[in-house]
Design an enzyme around this catalytic site. Structure first.
Site, PDB file in Angstrom:
ATOM      1  N   HIS A 352      -5.750  26.610  19.637  1.00  0.00           N
ATOM      2  CA  HIS A 352      -4.519  26.955  18.919  1.00  0.00           C
ATOM      3  C   HIS A 352      -3.514  25.820  18.807  1.00  0.00           C
ATOM      4  CE1 HIS A 352      -5.120  31.390  18.664  1.00  0.00           C
ATOM      5  NE2 HIS A 352      -5.813  31.192  19.768  1.00  0.00           N
ATOM      6  N   LYS A 543      11.144  31.208  14.786  1.00  0.00           N
ATOM      7  CA  LYS A 543       9.950  30.796  15.525  1.00  0.00           C
ATOM      8  C   LYS A 543      10.420  30.161  16.831  1.00  0.00           C
ATOM      9  CE  LYS A 543       8.977  28.185  11.873  1.00  0.00           C
ATOM     10  NZ  LYS A 543       7.603  28.394  11.537  1.00  0.00           N
ATOM     11  N   ARG A 544       9.488  29.874  17.771  1.00  0.00           N
ATOM     12  CA  ARG A 544       9.870  29.139  18.967  1.00  0.00           C
ATOM     13  C   ARG A 544      10.581  27.842  18.573  1.00  0.00           C
ATOM     14  NH1 ARG A 544       8.033  31.133  24.083  1.00  0.00           N
ATOM     15  NH2 ARG A 544       8.899  29.208  24.937  1.00  0.00           N
ATOM     16  N   LYS A 549       8.434  21.624  15.161  1.00  0.00           N
ATOM     17  CA  LYS A 549       8.727  22.601  14.096  1.00  0.00           C
ATOM     18  C   LYS A 549       9.957  22.190  13.287  1.00  0.00           C
ATOM     19  CE  LYS A 549       6.723  26.426  16.828  1.00  0.00           C
ATOM     20  NZ  LYS A 549       5.628  27.015  16.029  1.00  0.00           N
ATOM     21  N   THR A 651       2.021  31.900  11.590  1.00  0.00           N
ATOM     22  CA  THR A 651       1.753  33.252  11.109  1.00  0.00           C
ATOM     23  C   THR A 651       3.054  33.883  10.595  1.00  0.00           C
ATOM     24  OG1 THR A 651       1.921  33.940  13.415  1.00  0.00           O
ATOM     25  CG2 THR A 651      -0.287  33.770  12.490  1.00  0.00           C
ATOM     26  N   LYS A 655       3.986  36.404   7.324  1.00  0.00           N
ATOM     27  CA  LYS A 655       4.799  37.625   7.378  1.00  0.00           C
ATOM     28  C   LYS A 655       5.945  37.537   6.368  1.00  0.00           C
ATOM     29  CE  LYS A 655       3.541  37.709  12.180  1.00  0.00           C
ATOM     30  NZ  LYS A 655       3.883  37.148  13.514  1.00  0.00           N
TER      31      LYS A 655
END
Ligand code: 26V
Length: 808
Positions: A352, A543-544, A549, A651, A655
């Site tokens: 992952h 998100k985290r 990111k 993911t 969504k």
């Protein structure tokens, strides 16, 4: 399928459970009591379905998949269970006499937050799909007493609180009194006439607690079996007999702490003895359980590989490879070669993340201390593997050193990803790009030996939770337009393409988005205390919090826009609300500093009268599954802006698009496949592509060049570094900015800045044309069929696990 129960019957059941299970008088029932009572009604039916599914699978001697995962981010269960059981309408009616809505009552349930982020939520979506497809399946994990920490914000900074989700009990678990296995630790190994005997030093019992996972559109269910660590009875009694209760309690805690708390860190592996014990604890219990089930149905373990597929969700359960070898060889007398062949046919492994710092390794000395027999087994696996690899490339010692299960640089460590690859017949990444990069980078040497072992399984999300449950209004528009089948066949969404230009459809679609934004605005007001306008563009990054990111790049855009509005206040600005949510690992200082920066920038912008509603910045606290269910439907724009080549899949991107948000994103992870499915004209892609990222780093990246050549960027970085957003402590963000300008800007924010800002202006231009925006948002929903986790699980079932879904 069960017929829907008559509505009055459901009301009567709720009343009965209020009295007999919850123990309150009907007229005194609180919302929490009602939640418990409705849950009991569902629980009874789930129990029935569980018994029937198990009996059927036992009788059929069905081949099963066992999904081993340290994390299952389940969220709430009530609404999902009622929908699966076809009880939603009846339950809503049954609550009417209490003047309560089902939504308010469902809100009283705490989330089961037994995971950190993407990996854990994926496991939960997979369980939903396995149940719905009727795959004979078991999820196995840990029944953490405390899940993911709760995030509070104090003076703009993250503060963590424990998450005692089991404090008031949960209606959803079924304690299996009779199911308990010993798990042993420590000690040493004796070799008696060549036979290894593990003289363990300690032992704990693993007790099973089941959560029943209902399938949708089928009476079949799946099982999530979670293990709780319990001190063995003789330990309890020993100290009690001497009257030394303090010592009895501390020994008990020493054993039971194994299942106390989820490690809340997805930035770096924990590297602690307790974490290694957690990993072994749940794997050892799960494998004993599946072996027992096998021996109940079959005379020997010789055909185990034909009857069960064991999947490793990342390397966290990788010690299972050594544990199955130990069980087969040491406890069941199977010859090593036969056991090794069986193992290889049984295990498969999903990677992952490519982040080198995230790859798990354990010091050899620690494994020697906690699992001495497993270390011997790992050494033997490694020896035979390296002998084979040496025949593949004779004389190439560097090749062997890179492949070895043992990293010999500095303190010797076991590489869990290598153990997983060597022990599995299939290894997959989670998006097309990620799977390609795996075989080009960290697994290149393995792919040289076993090219056919590596494959791709692009992630997906369950449409039941992320559309039907989270967005009831859009769901009923879809039902009216396409029929109800999209819940089980998400490809049906493709037919929306016919309605993209239909004025009536557009009007409804936009009204629903507006209503979902109003709901989100109310939630923001309640939780962050900031009022935002649903008529502004809702720009969402949830998100985290991680440097890769690039939430910080988003902040650079916000400050750029702020300065541009101040410089040109009368221009035709599209009003924007930039919404962040996410947790930072408690030890990850840079991530916490980014959260604080978002708050500081937000309080300056939100309180600047010159901005007059053209820009707002908010941080929604305590992001989790249930918060996501409110945010996803209310988003216009989805920020997916990781440095190309760093986000394995994502993911949240799926969504958000499924709920009609347009993506602004890099060519990374599953964004690439989203672009392919929604069409280039319906997504905003910007920035360097993965090969360009490589080339730039190779050629010697100089972030300072961008600072010097882009005046807007310079203005933004100077403002942040100079303390404009934190006058009381002007140096607060100096280090953050220095990490960009002087620290190498590892994730290339400055290199992508110009392209990002330009693309944000294109977003504004499109938003000024509501009909065009709506058409593109619809195209996004229409293109999301392939991102159903049902598709993903079908692929795993046919290409990796070799398991048949029940036919419908
Ligand atoms: C990420 C990072 C990034 C920075 C440094 C260290 C580190 C350590 C761990 C992780 C992520 C842990 C595993 C995980 O949750 N991966 C996520 O899995 C999702 C489901 O496959 C996928 O969609 C996300 O892209 C991936 O980050």
């Amino acid at each position: 399928m069960n017929p829907p129960i008559a509505k009055h019957a459901l009301a009567a059941q709720i009343e009965e459970h209020l009295l007999c299970t919850v123990g309150v008088a009907s007229e005194d029932a609180t919302q929490t009591d009602l939640m418990q009572a409705v849950a009991q009604v569902a629980r009874q039916q789930l129990s029935q379905r569980w018994v029937e599914t198990q009996a059927h699978q036992r009788a059929a001697k069905a081949r099963r998949v066992v999904y081993l995962s340290m994390e299952f981010l389940m969220g709430r269960t009530l609404s999902n269970a009622l929908a699966a059981l076809n009880l939603t309408g009846g339950a809503a009616q049954g609550l009417m006499q209490h003047a309560q809505t089902l939504e308010d009552v469902a809100d009283r349930e705490p989330d089961a937050a037994l995971g950190n982020g993407g990996l854990g939520r994926l496991a939960a979506c997979f369980l939903d799909s396995m149940a719905t497809l009727g795959l004979p399946s078991f999820g196995y994990g840990i029944r953490y007493e405390y899940g993911m920490f709760a995030q509070d914000i104090q003076d703009g900074a993250q503060v963590e609180y424990p998450d005692p989700w089991l404090q008031d009990g949960t209606p959803w678990e079924f304690p299996r009194a009779g199911i308990s296995y010993p798990v042993r630790f420590g000690g040493w190994v004796e070799h008696l006439n060549g036979t290894p005997v593990w003289r363990h030093a300690g032992e704990v019992a693993a007790k099973a607690y089941d959560m029943v996972v209902p399938g949708h559109g089928t009476p079949l269910v799946s099982t999530l079996r979670l293990w709780k660590a319990v001190a063995p009875a003789h330990i309890d009694l020993g100290a009690f007999n001497t009257g030394d209760y303090a010592r009895a309690a501390s020994t008990k805690n020493e054993f039971e702490n194994i299942s106390w708390v989820l490690y809340p860190n997805d930035s770096t592996p924990a590297g602690r003895e307790l974490r290694l014990k957690q990993e072994y604890f749940f794997v050892a219990a799960s494998i004993q359980d599946l072996v027992k089930r096998h021996l109940d149905e079959h005379p020997t373990l010789g055909n185990l590989a034909e009857q069960v597929a064991i999947h490793l969700n990342d390397t966290h359960p990788a010690i299972g490879v050594a544990e199955l070898m130990r069980l087969l060889c040491d406890e069941h007398g199977m010859p090593w070669a036969e056991a090794w062949a069986l193992c290889g046919k049984t295990f498969s492994y999903t990677n992952h993340t490519l982040m080198p710092e995230a790859l798990e390794t354990w010091p050899v000395a620690l494994i020697q201390h906690v699992l001495p027999r497993h270390l011997e087994i790992i050494f033997r696996i490694n020896k035979e593997f390296l002998e084979m690899a040496a025949r593949h490339r004779p004389g190439d010692n560097a090749f062997l050193a890179r492949l070895s299960l043992i990293d010999e640089h500095g303190e010797r460590r076991v590489r869990m990803a290598h153990l997983s690859v060597v022990g599995s017949h299939k290894v997959n990444g989670v998006s097309a790009l990620h799977s390609d990069l795996l075989v080009q980078t960290i697994f290149a040497d393995f792919a040289d030996i076993w090219p056919e072992r590596f494959t791709n399984m692009t992630n997906g999300v369950t449409p039941r939770r992320w559309l039907a449950q989270a967005n009831p209004q859009l769901s009923s528009l879809l039902d009216g337009t396409l029929g109800r089948q999209w819940r089980l066949d998400l490809d049906q969404l493709k037919r929306l393409d016919e309605y993209r230009l239909d004025a009536e459809f557009q009007g409804r679609f936009m009204a629903i988005k507006r209503a979902n934004k109003a709901r989100l605005a109310a939630y923001i007001e309640k939780t962050a205390g900031i009022s935002v306008s649903p008529d502004s563009l809702f720009d969402v990054q949830v998100k985290r919090i991680h440097e890769y990111k690039r939430q910080l790049l988003n902040v650079l855009h916000v400050v750029t826009r702020y300065q541009a509005i101040l410089a040109n206040p009368t221009a035709d600005w599209v009003p924007r609300t930039v919404i962040f949510a996410g947790k930072a690992a408690s030890s990850y200082h840079t991530a916490k500093s980014i959260i604080r920066l978002i708050h500081d920038v937000g309080s300056v912008i939100n309180n600047d009268p010159r901005i007059a509603g053209k820009l707002k910045l908010v941080f929604v606290p305590n992001y989790g599954v249930s918060v996501a269910e409110v945010i996803m439907p209310g988003a216009d724009l989805s920020e997916q802006i990781s440095t190309a080549g760093t986000e394995a899949s994502g993911t949240g991107n799926m969504k958000l698009a499924l709920n009609g948000a347009l993506t602004i994103g890099t060519d990374d992870g599953a964004n690439i496949e989203i672009r392919q499915n929604v069409g280039d004209e319906n997504i905003f892609i910007f920035g360097l592509k993965t090969p360009e990222v490589h080339a730039l780093r190779q050629s010697g990246y100089q972030p300072m060049r961008y600072y010097e050549s882009l005046p807007a960027l310079k203005g933004v970085l100077d403002a942040i570094a100079g303390g404009q957003f934190c006058p009381s402590e002007p140096g607060r963000y100096r280090a953050l900015v220095d990490s960009l300008l002087w620290g190498g800007d590892h994730y290339l924010l400055l290199a992508d800045y110009e392209s990002y800002i330009a693309t944000q202006l294109r977003v504004d231009a499109l938003y000024r044309q509501p009909a065009q925006w709506c058409e593109r948002a619809t195209a996004n929903v229409a293109g999301m069929g392939v991102f159903s986790s049902d598709r993903t699980i079908r692929e795993y079932a046919s290409q990796i696990w070799n398991i048949e879904p029940a036919t419908r």
